[in-house]
Design a protein around this motif. Structure first.
Motif, short mmCIF file in Angstrom:
data_model
loop_
_atom_site.label_atom_id
_atom_site.label_comp_id
_atom_site.label_asym_id
_atom_site.label_seq_id
_atom_site.Cartn_x
_atom_site.Cartn_y
_atom_site.Cartn_z
N TYR A 54 29.89 -39.04 27.36
CA TYR A 54 30.64 -40.13 26.75
C TYR A 54 29.78 -40.86 25.72
CZ TYR A 54 27.95 -43.29 29.79
OH TYR A 54 26.92 -43.98 30.41
N GLY A 77 35.35 -36.04 21.59
CA GLY A 77 35.09 -37.36 21.05
C GLY A 77 34.78 -37.39 19.57
N PRO A 97 34.94 -40.87 26.16
CA PRO A 97 34.53 -39.74 27.00
C PRO A 97 35.02 -38.40 26.47
CG PRO A 97 36.42 -40.84 27.97
CD PRO A 97 36.06 -41.62 26.74
N ASN A 121 37.33 -40.96 35.03
CA ASN A 121 37.24 -42.01 34.03
C ASN A 121 37.13 -43.40 34.66
OD1 ASN A 121 37.67 -40.92 31.07
ND2 ASN A 121 38.97 -39.68 32.39
#
Length: 326
Positions: A54, A77, A97, A121
């Motif tokens: 992340y 990402g 993430p 998450n």
């Protein structure tokens, strides 16, 4: 004008960064440079020690709020750069993430479910000390954002959906394929096949700056580990097909905004359909309003002449709408 130049430079910089790498990409994208430093959180699942990647991007002048971005199935990402820049400029802390099975995160052979990804998450947010977030999900990330919101409504301050898939139940019209069938299809991935799919499914017209998306998606196909990547891609396709969220939109209890490109015609499993069936489904100019009516108090924002990825195809228009409605 200044902002337009900044957005163009951002795209070009990322494109150059990707193209500067070897044609062969590792299946965890070690040789793809992300726009911000990446971090890892360890996860133990089904007897396997894996990690989730992340980015945690801090704003210069914090407004005390945080946004988490959930990417689509064929992305990671890296394609959120302009959204991150815009939100951090406005004072938001942005968490980005790569879901397990995607991007720089591990590619384990596990049972993939939106419930489990949502839990991963939530654990990430807990580790960062974040009790409230705004959730923005694109494409498959929209399905995950919906599931996350249904599981953790107390954590979600607002739900933002950008051309989410799963607005219809694919099981009702897309022929069933096993994970093994999907795996065999994934093994045929090439630069040409990915570009053709993106051209026909994601954008109203192709621009050279979109090539970096193809470069990343297709670059892993030359890796010696690509069979693992292909297998995981098949397992996550199965997750999307078998775990619809469209029947639960009415249960959402947080403020919701649905952003839709009116020319989006995305269908998961489109290649298995006849032209007649394709014409009946994946019509976001119809699905958008229908879905907005299902979600209590949902605000619908539609974009003309735009396909599946507004933040890439019409960045200035999308980012203005995002800032005004976050």
């Amino acid at each position: 004008m200044h902002r337009k130049i900044l957005l163009l430079l951002t795209t070009l910089i990322l494109s150059v960064t990707v193209y500067a790498q070897s044609d062969t990409l590792s299946i965890t994208l070690e040789n793809v440079k992300y726009p911000y430093p990446v971090n890892f959180i360890p996860i133990k699942v089904e007897g396997q020690d894996i990690r989730m990647t992340y980015m945690d991007v801090k704003p210069v002048n914090a407004n005390g709020k945080a946004v988490i971005l959930f990417h689509g199935k064929n992305f990671g990402g890296y394609y959120w750069t302009n959204v991150i820049q815009t939100l951090t400029t406005k004072g938001y802390r942005v968490i980005v993430p790569d879901q397990v099975g995607f991007g720089k995160s591990s590619k384990p052979f596990i049972h993939y479910s939106f419930h489990q990804l949502a839990r991963f998450n939530k654990n990430l947010l807990d580790s960062l000390g974040l009790q409230k977030v705004i959730v923005l999900g694109h494409s498959m990330g929209g399905m995950l954002a919906t599931r996350f919101t249904l599981m953790y409504p107390q954590t979600v301050e607002k739900l933002l959906l950008e051309d989410p898939i799963g607005l219809e139940d694919y099981r009702t019209f897309v022929p069933y394929q096993s994970a093994e069938d999907d795996y065999k299809a994934e093994l045929k991935t090439s630069f040409e096949s990915v570009k053709k799919y993106y051209q026909n499914s994601y954008f109203t017209s192709w621009k050279p700056e979109y090539d970096y998306l193809v470069k990343i998606a297709a670059g892993v196909s030359k890796s010696a580990d690509f069979p693992r990547y292909a297998k995981v891609a098949a397992l996550t396709f199965e997750m999307i097909y078998e775990q619809p969220v469209c029947y639960e939109f009415g249960l959402i209890k947080v403020p919701t905004v649905l952003f839709v490109g009116k020319e989006d015609k995305t269908i998961v499993g489109k290649g298995l359909l006849s032209n007649e069936e394709k014409a009946k489904h994946g019509q976001y100019k119809i699905l958008g309003p229908e879905t907005a009516k299902k979600i209590p108090g949902c605000k619908l924002i539609e974009f003309d002449n735009c396909g599946h990825i507004p933040h890439v195809e019409i960045p200035e228009v999308f980012l203005k709408a995002l800032v005004e409605n976050i």
